[in-house]
Design a protein around this motif. Structure first.
Motif, PDB file in Angstrom:
ATOM      1  N   SER A  15     -41.012 -37.047   7.946  1.00 43.35           N
ATOM      2  CA  SER A  15     -40.137 -36.186   7.221  1.00 43.35           C
ATOM      3  C   SER A  15     -38.692 -36.829   7.422  1.00 43.35           C
ATOM      4  O   SER A  15     -37.585 -36.556   6.510  1.00 43.35           O
ATOM      5  CB  SER A  15     -39.760 -34.776   7.956  1.00 43.35           C
ATOM      6  N   GLN A  20     -35.226 -32.999   3.110  1.00 44.26           N
ATOM      7  CA  GLN A  20     -35.900 -31.718   3.015  1.00 44.26           C
ATOM      8  C   GLN A  20     -35.178 -30.700   3.703  1.00 44.26           C
ATOM      9  O   GLN A  20     -34.124 -30.587   4.032  1.00 44.26           O
ATOM     10  CB  GLN A  20     -37.131 -31.879   3.864  1.00 44.26           C
ATOM     11  N   GLN A  24     -38.388 -27.072   6.829  1.00 39.61           N
ATOM     12  CA  GLN A  24     -39.630 -28.015   6.840  1.00 39.61           C
ATOM     13  C   GLN A  24     -39.179 -29.135   7.744  1.00 39.61           C
ATOM     14  O   GLN A  24     -39.050 -30.277   7.688  1.00 39.61           O
ATOM     15  CB  GLN A  24     -39.629 -28.825   5.541  1.00 39.61           C
ATOM     16  N   ALA A  54     -46.495 -31.200   5.250  1.00 40.66           N
ATOM     17  CA  ALA A  54     -45.767 -29.826   5.188  1.00 40.66           C
ATOM     18  C   ALA A  54     -46.248 -29.028   6.214  1.00 40.66           C
ATOM     19  O   ALA A  54     -47.112 -29.462   7.060  1.00 40.66           O
ATOM     20  CB  ALA A  54     -46.332 -29.100   3.898  1.00 40.66           C
ATOM     21  N   LEU A  69     -45.571 -21.137   3.412  1.00 43.86           N
ATOM     22  CA  LEU A  69     -45.230 -22.369   3.391  1.00 43.86           C
ATOM     23  C   LEU A  69     -43.793 -22.490   2.504  1.00 43.86           C
ATOM     24  O   LEU A  69     -43.792 -22.215   1.110  1.00 43.86           O
ATOM     25  CB  LEU A  69     -46.179 -23.554   2.449  1.00 43.86           C
ATOM     26  N   GLY A  72     -41.972 -26.558   0.846  1.00 50.47           N
ATOM     27  CA  GLY A  72     -42.625 -27.934   0.921  1.00 50.47           C
ATOM     28  C   GLY A  72     -43.742 -28.006  -0.321  1.00 50.47           C
ATOM     29  O   GLY A  72     -43.657 -27.243  -1.103  1.00 50.47           O
ATOM     30  N   PRO A  73     -44.415 -29.253  -0.151  1.00 47.56           N
ATOM     31  CA  PRO A  73     -44.407 -30.203   0.631  1.00 47.56           C
ATOM     32  C   PRO A  73     -43.217 -31.245   0.728  1.00 47.56           C
ATOM     33  O   PRO A  73     -42.355 -31.099  -0.232  1.00 47.56           O
ATOM     34  CB  PRO A  73     -45.803 -30.977   0.585  1.00 47.56           C
ATOM     35  N   ILE A  74     -43.113 -32.170   1.752  1.00 47.66           N
ATOM     36  CA  ILE A  74     -42.409 -33.009   1.726  1.00 47.66           C
ATOM     37  C   ILE A  74     -42.934 -34.559   1.200  1.00 47.66           C
ATOM     38  O   ILE A  74     -44.069 -34.784   1.477  1.00 47.66           O
ATOM     39  CB  ILE A  74     -41.788 -33.576   3.292  1.00 47.66           C
ATOM     40  N   THR A 103     -46.250 -19.301  -0.847  1.00 49.17           N
ATOM     41  CA  THR A 103     -45.346 -20.506  -0.969  1.00 49.17           C
ATOM     42  C   THR A 103     -44.132 -20.376  -1.770  1.00 49.17           C
ATOM     43  O   THR A 103     -44.302 -19.985  -3.104  1.00 49.17           O
ATOM     44  CB  THR A 103     -46.386 -21.644  -1.417  1.00 49.17           C
ATOM     45  N   ASP A 106     -39.888 -26.118  -3.072  1.00 44.07           N
ATOM     46  CA  ASP A 106     -38.486 -26.641  -3.147  1.00 44.07           C
ATOM     47  C   ASP A 106     -38.033 -27.224  -4.433  1.00 44.07           C
ATOM     48  O   ASP A 106     -36.814 -27.572  -4.528  1.00 44.07           O
ATOM     49  CB  ASP A 106     -38.360 -27.746  -2.118  1.00 44.07           C
TER      50      ASP A 106
END
Length: 348
Positions: A15, A20, A24, A54, A69, A72-74, A103, A106
């Protein structure tokens, strides 16, 4: 390409390469674990190289586990990698007796100027992409009562071209400039709060939250935030003659300084304290070498009713709207039956 659980250290190391959300971060995972949530760190690897990662949580609810969640994800991924991530994510939730997964991606849905006028087209492609992965679009939230820590509407100021206080002041409107100067003239000061002063921070934020109708946190939350993020977090107190009149909670994440929560005593509003608080926080962001100042949540209403937005507009910036809330149900039939039982029994 494989989807798998990864270690907390792997997640933290990965990360660091990307910008982010504070949601996260390893620190937030540790905070939520203390608050009763079960943390999971997951990702996809190709040839043992992590491509996406994530952090998510689960919480026991009637009938199973609710997974969440947030932002994310990153990572930077192509469509094949993203599809592989969400396929693995769904299987992971199902294998862990998940009743549902909520979820909040982002990705931005749309960008607006400070007045709320759209300056680009809606990102419908990203919405359809999530749907193609098997997720249901739930809603885009509007109003503070619909948003808590997961702010779908965010007010952001770009600091990339600002290097000193003079340039920063010039970027504000006349009202902000006047109030910053007024606060300084009135001998208002801003300083970092000590740990044992966080009750003052909590009290000021709580009072403003009740007035503006946005969700706030208890004292232990700010204490845990202070401990978890260390020198990446700042709790600032604005004072006049020793009296705390405004406070703010700020977190450095990546290249951004985030204004997470804030509040002030309305009885001292004419002194300009909240303006000096924001000005000081942005100066601290510049000192940290950060390129963005995120005022974070606004209601998403542009009809003049959002006083929080009106305040933030004084400093210049732009508005982002996230994609919204999506859901996945390993078994929709089971989820609906349990939902019916909850309503009958009054369970949560």
């Amino acid at each position: 390409m494989t989807f798998q659980e990864i270690t907390k250290d792997e997640f933290a190391q990965f990360s660091r390469q990307y910008s982010q959300s504070f949601l996260q971060t390893r620190q937030m995972a540790e905070m939520l674990e203390k608050r009763g949530y079960q943390p999971y760190f997951v990702g996809i690897k190709q040839n043992d190289e992590l491509k996406l990662a994530a952090f998510m949580t689960s919480l026991k609810v009637f009938g199973g586990l609710k997974f969440e969640l947030n932002f994310g994800p990153i990572g930077q991924a192509n469509e094949a990698e993203l599809a592989s991530f969400y396929k693995g994510l769904k299987a992971f939730v199902a294998d862990h007796q998940g009743l549902e997964l909520r979820t909040y991606p982002d990705s931005n849905y749309r960008t607006y100027d400070p007045k709320g006028e759209a300056i680009d087209q809606p990102n419908e492609r990203a919405v359809e992409q999530l749907k193609s992965y098997g997720f249901d679009f739930v809603v885009r939230h509007i109003g503070f009562d619909e948003q808590d820590v997961v702010a779908e509407w965010q007010y952001i100021k770009d600091l990339a071209e600002i290097s000193d206080e003079e340039t920063l002041l010039k970027s504000y409107n006349s009202n902000a400039k006047r109030n910053v100067k007024k606060a300084i003239k009135n001998a208002v000061s801003v300083r970092v709060a000590d740990f044992d002063e966080l009750d003052k921070v909590e009290k000021l934020i709580e009072g403003t939250g009740e007035k503006r109708k946005f969700a706030t946190k208890d004292l232990s939350y700010y204490q845990e935030l202070h401990q978890a993020f260390g020198d990446k977090a700042e709790m600032l107190l604005t004072e006049v003659e020793g009296k705390a009149i405004a406070a703010g909670v700020f977190i450095e994440v990546g290249s951004e300084f985030l204004y997470l929560y804030g509040g002030s005593d309305g009885a001292y509003g004419k002194l300009g304290g909240p303006f000096l608080l924001q000005h000081t926080a942005m100066l601290h962001a510049l000192e940290r070498g950060l390129k963005s100042y995120n005022f974070y949540g606004i209601s998403g209403k542009f009809d003049g009713s959002d006083g929080v937005l009106r305040f933030k507009q004084n400093f210049g910036g732009y508005i982002t709207q996230k994609l919204g809330e999506f859901a996945y149900y390993p078994s929709k039939t089971k989820f609906k039956l349990i939902d019916i039982l909850k309503k009958i029994t009054g369970r949560k």
